[in-house]
Scaffold this active site. Sequence first.
Site, short mmCIF file in Angstrom:
data_model
loop_
_atom_site.label_atom_id
_atom_site.label_comp_id
_atom_site.label_asym_id
_atom_site.label_seq_id
_atom_site.Cartn_x
_atom_site.Cartn_y
_atom_site.Cartn_z
N SER A 1 6.54 -4.41 -2.26
CA SER A 1 6.19 -3.02 -2.54
C SER A 1 6.36 -2.21 -1.25
O SER A 1 7.45 -2.24 -0.67
CB SER A 1 4.76 -2.95 -3.10
OG SER A 1 4.51 -1.72 -3.71
N TRP A 2 5.33 -1.50 -0.76
CA TRP A 2 5.47 -0.81 0.53
C TRP A 2 5.85 -1.79 1.64
O TRP A 2 6.58 -1.45 2.56
CB TRP A 2 4.17 -0.08 0.89
CG TRP A 2 4.05 0.19 2.37
CD1 TRP A 2 3.22 -0.44 3.26
CD2 TRP A 2 4.81 1.14 3.14
NE1 TRP A 2 3.41 0.06 4.53
CE2 TRP A 2 4.38 1.04 4.48
CE3 TRP A 2 5.81 2.06 2.83
CZ2 TRP A 2 4.89 1.81 5.51
CZ3 TRP A 2 6.34 2.85 3.86
CH2 TRP A 2 5.88 2.71 5.17
N ASP B 1 8.16 -4.57 -13.96
CA ASP B 1 7.40 -3.92 -12.90
C ASP B 1 7.44 -2.41 -13.13
O ASP B 1 8.47 -1.77 -12.93
CB ASP B 1 8.03 -4.28 -11.55
CG ASP B 1 7.24 -3.76 -10.36
OD1 ASP B 1 6.46 -2.81 -10.53
OD2 ASP B 1 7.42 -4.30 -9.25
N GLY C 1 0.82 -1.20 0.00
CA GLY C 1 0.00 0.00 0.00
C GLY C 1 0.87 1.26 0.00
O GLY C 1 1.41 1.63 -1.03
N HIS D 1 4.29 -6.06 -11.50
CA HIS D 1 4.42 -5.71 -10.09
C HIS D 1 3.70 -6.65 -9.13
O HIS D 1 4.23 -6.98 -8.08
CB HIS D 1 3.88 -4.29 -9.89
CG HIS D 1 3.90 -3.81 -8.48
ND1 HIS D 1 5.06 -3.41 -7.85
CD2 HIS D 1 2.90 -3.67 -7.56
CE1 HIS D 1 4.78 -3.04 -6.60
NE2 HIS D 1 3.48 -3.18 -6.41
#
Length: 320
Positions: free
Chosen positions: A113-114, A269, A46, A297
Amino acid sequence: MTSPITKPEKIRPFDAIMLDVGDGHWLYVEEVGRKGGVPALFLHGGPGSGSQHAHRALFDSQNNHAILFDQRGSGRSHPYLARNANTLAHQIADIERIREFYGIEKWIVTGGSWGSTLALAYAQSHPERVSALALRAIFLGTKSEVDWAFIDGPKKFRPELYRAFVSALPEAERSDPLAAYLKRLHSPDPNIHTPAANVWNQYERALSVLEPGQLKLPDLRDAPARLPPTPIMEAHYIANDFFLEQDQLVANVHKLKGIPGIIVQGRYDLLCPPTAADSICQGWTDCELKIIDRAGHAISEAGVMEELQTALAKFTAKLR
């Protein structure tokens, strides 16, 4: 040998709680696998997306004691979408609170990711608590990465999608679309932030996969059935540079020395290009970078989930 990975729909937590972490925040935390298994922690992306049922399938239900939780303001945690006392430092402290609550000395940490940003920041702050890192789609929390993900990358590789993203805005706001959307996402008026979140969410979802197919972005005049939560939390963290100093995670990569790591990275990605993963691995001698050639991604891209499962199983077997 480790046991086969169970299908996600068959995996259920054996316990779940709401944990008080202070500042008025309560986190949803669940346990998967079995007590006595090799401890592991999942960090969702996120910011704001929450842990999903499918993420449970990353772990070996016979040999892992896995902890999944929804970060502040996310998923089933309370208060929902709260941005007060919601910083990187708070998130790191929450992880330590969870670890201490369950009496875990060290654990494998995984996220993408985050989730990879938070995992790296946590491991650099508490390297003695991390037995291994299994990461995906490295994001270092820099302004240049945000500009690439939402403006420069789509301009070059998905120009029709970028045009739709910009065209959804009133003409007066189109000269700086990123700033315009962030301003809308920060608005307290749901009639402003909800449609903006809807457009942002669909845009980001299309950019997260190699083959999004035909997609028409919603209009800012459209009223979605529900507020997509992730854009609201992302806007908060973007506006605060993810509460990181410039290039902090690369500058502190030496703190990961001695922690074995595997990074799974989609070659194509668009949101988190391979250059970030490569820059981390260049300074982290215990890191192995695995490029998935036909992947974007998302964790759902072909080969990504399986490679992460393999990495976690490898670390689990060594630590058993």
